[in-house]
Design a protein around this motif. Structure first.
Motif, PDB file in Angstrom:
ATOM      1  N   ILE A 157      39.423  -4.008 -39.594  1.00  0.00           N
ATOM      2  CA  ILE A 157      40.410  -5.093 -39.482  1.00  0.00           C
ATOM      3  C   ILE A 157      39.706  -6.438 -39.346  1.00  0.00           C
ATOM      4  N   ILE A 158      38.696  -6.511 -38.478  1.00  0.00           N
ATOM      5  CA  ILE A 158      37.967  -7.773 -38.304  1.00  0.00           C
ATOM      6  C   ILE A 158      37.273  -8.169 -39.603  1.00  0.00           C
ATOM      7  N   GLY A 159      36.606  -7.196 -40.244  1.00  0.00           N
ATOM      8  CA  GLY A 159      35.942  -7.500 -41.511  1.00  0.00           C
ATOM      9  C   GLY A 159      36.917  -7.900 -42.602  1.00  0.00           C
ATOM     10  N   SER A 160      38.086  -7.271 -42.639  1.00  0.00           N
ATOM     11  CA  SER A 160      39.077  -7.614 -43.660  1.00  0.00           C
ATOM     12  C   SER A 160      39.596  -9.026 -43.483  1.00  0.00           C
ATOM     13  N   ILE A 161      39.818  -9.428 -42.237  1.00  0.00           N
ATOM     14  CA  ILE A 161      40.316 -10.787 -41.989  1.00  0.00           C
ATOM     15  C   ILE A 161      39.270 -11.815 -42.392  1.00  0.00           C
ATOM     16  N   VAL A 162      38.007 -11.580 -42.017  1.00  0.00           N
ATOM     17  CA  VAL A 162      36.938 -12.515 -42.398  1.00  0.00           C
ATOM     18  C   VAL A 162      36.798 -12.566 -43.915  1.00  0.00           C
ATOM     19  N   PHE A 163      36.728 -11.399 -44.553  1.00  0.00           N
ATOM     20  CA  PHE A 163      36.609 -11.339 -46.011  1.00  0.00           C
ATOM     21  C   PHE A 163      37.793 -12.035 -46.678  1.00  0.00           C
ATOM     22  N   GLY A 164      39.000 -11.762 -46.195  1.00  0.00           N
ATOM     23  CA  GLY A 164      40.183 -12.342 -46.810  1.00  0.00           C
ATOM     24  C   GLY A 164      40.262 -13.848 -46.661  1.00  0.00           C
ATOM     25  N   VAL A 165      39.911 -14.361 -45.482  1.00  0.00           N
ATOM     26  CA  VAL A 165      39.970 -15.810 -45.279  1.00  0.00           C
ATOM     27  C   VAL A 165      38.934 -16.512 -46.154  1.00  0.00           C
ATOM     28  N   VAL A 166      37.722 -15.970 -46.207  1.00  0.00           N
ATOM     29  CA  VAL A 166      36.653 -16.606 -46.995  1.00  0.00           C
ATOM     30  C   VAL A 166      37.022 -16.640 -48.474  1.00  0.00           C
TER      31      VAL A 166
END
Length: 401
Positions: free
Chosen positions: A90-99
């Protein structure tokens, strides 16, 4: 109130059924309920007396799926591995998605093109294929816990691409004029994107993002195919040990359902919470009466007595506007509640020695002293110095009384 709102919305979308329509709806609902009950009875009967094998409703098969050893050695360790992979994903998905969501919105065409290719590629590739690829790659590279990192990597790339689209659509759905207003204030398009548009989009997409977290949690079960010891894998191991695979999978399904139900309820409550945080002041603004001596008309009286700057030009904004508290709605209520209405009888009745704010001191008006028979000596004309017997406060402007 909610019932009336729902009725009005349904009336807009559909015609309200008449007596015959309501009767048909009741008949169809009754028939559907009977069919569902009959299906459940048929399934239970088949489990109780299968063509081959033992009774699946027997307590001897269900008991090992509920005892202490099952929870301590299988369910809880598997649940922890599921949550461990889901939280990191979840944390990685949010970072990946925002970037990459921002990358699809920046002015640079090259950055937009690269971000679009990455997002569209990982949205199109199945998660299980990504997990298998990463599992083989990490195993050959000698990475510790290759199955765990393969599950996390596949979940991050797929769900991060979905979050990137949420960011892009969130910015695209903002009210018109956001970027134009930011550019008019002197911001560059990139500054407008990062400081004005993206923060609003991130806040607006929270409910959809939490809904996507349900998908992340459920998709961790795909890791059991690459031998990741999650909740599903541990349930299968327990079922293979006691030959009650159906019972252990039912328990695992109930656990998944509870977790996903909690996240779904959170996603449903988020819009209401966000709306409460963004609502403005709902207190009705008091209407000034016609009687000029009425106490509630003090704001209009004070505005009329304000000195005219710039050679007598009328003020555009009166004294009730104070920095970030300035508002065009409900200004009378805000002016009084913040203590800025120095003409209000309740404010005038306060202790005169109570310290006032520095910006309010020049507009301070002291009540007349009854002991002085209501008379206050006039100051020295234009210099504002108090005469004999006068008890003016420091910094008082002449002519305010």
């Amino acid at each position: 109130m909610n019932t009336q709102t729902n009725n009005s919305e349904s009336a807009v979308l559909f015609d309200q059924p008449g007596p015959r329509g309501r009767r048909m709806i009741r008949i169809f609902n009754s028939v559907a309920a009977v069919l569902i009950i009959a299906l459940v009875v048929a399934v239970l009967a088949r489990l109780h007396n299968p063509p081959q094998g033992e009774n699946q409703l027997s307590w001897e098969l269900w008991k090992p799926a509920f005892d202490y050893e099952a929870w301590s050695d299988f369910y809880l360790p598997g649940l922890w591995m599921t949550l461990k992979a889901a939280i990191v994903a979840i944390i990685g998905s949010i970072v990946f998605g925002v970037v990459f969501g921002i990358g699809r919105l920046v002015p640079s065409r090259l950055v937009r093109a690269v971000s679009a290719v990455i997002v569209e590629f990982f949205r199109a590739v199945p998660e299980l294929l990504l997990m298998v690829f990463f599992w083989r790659w990490f195993a050959f590279a000698g990475v510790s816990s290759p199955s765990y990192w393969a599950v996390v990597g596949g979940l991050v790339l797929y769900n991060g691409s979905v979050v990137a689209e949420l960011v892009r659509s969130g910015v695209g759905n903002l009210p018109h004029g956001q970027r134009e207003a930011a550019v008019a204030l002197g911001l560059s398009p990139m500054q407008s994107l990062m400081t004005v548009e993206v923060p609003q989009a991130l806040y607006a997409m929270l409910p959809a993002t939490i809904t996507q977290l349900v998908v992340v949690l459920k998709d961790t079960a795909l890791g059991s195919i690459i031998m990741y010891t999650d909740l599903l894998q541990e349930s299968r191991r327990l079922g293979a040990m006691y030959f009650n695979i159906l019972q252990t999978l039912v328990v695992a399904g109930v656990i998944y359902f509870i977790l996903d139900w909690l996240l779904s309820r959170l996603a449903e409550r988020m819009p209401a919470v966000m709306q409460r945080r963004t609502w403005g002041n709902t207190v009705a603004e008091p209407t000034a009466p016609i009687a000029i001596m009425d106490a509630t008309n003090a704001n209009q009286i004070a505005a009329a007595h304000e000195p005219m700057p710039f050679g007598g030009a009328e003020r555009r904004f009166h004294d009730h506007y104070h920095g970030s508290n300035a508002t065009t709605d409900h200004w009378q209520h805000a002016h009084y509640s913040h203590g800025h209405d120095l003409q209000h009888p309740e404010v005038r009745a306060r202790n005169w020695d109570e310290p006032l704010r520095d910006f309010a001191r020049p507009f301070q008006t002291k009540p007349k002293n009854p002991a002085a028979n209501g008379n206050v000596s006039a100051g020295n004309g234009g210099n504002g110095n108090a005469g004999a017997g006068t008890d003016h406060s420091a910094g008082k402007n002449p002519g305010t009384e």
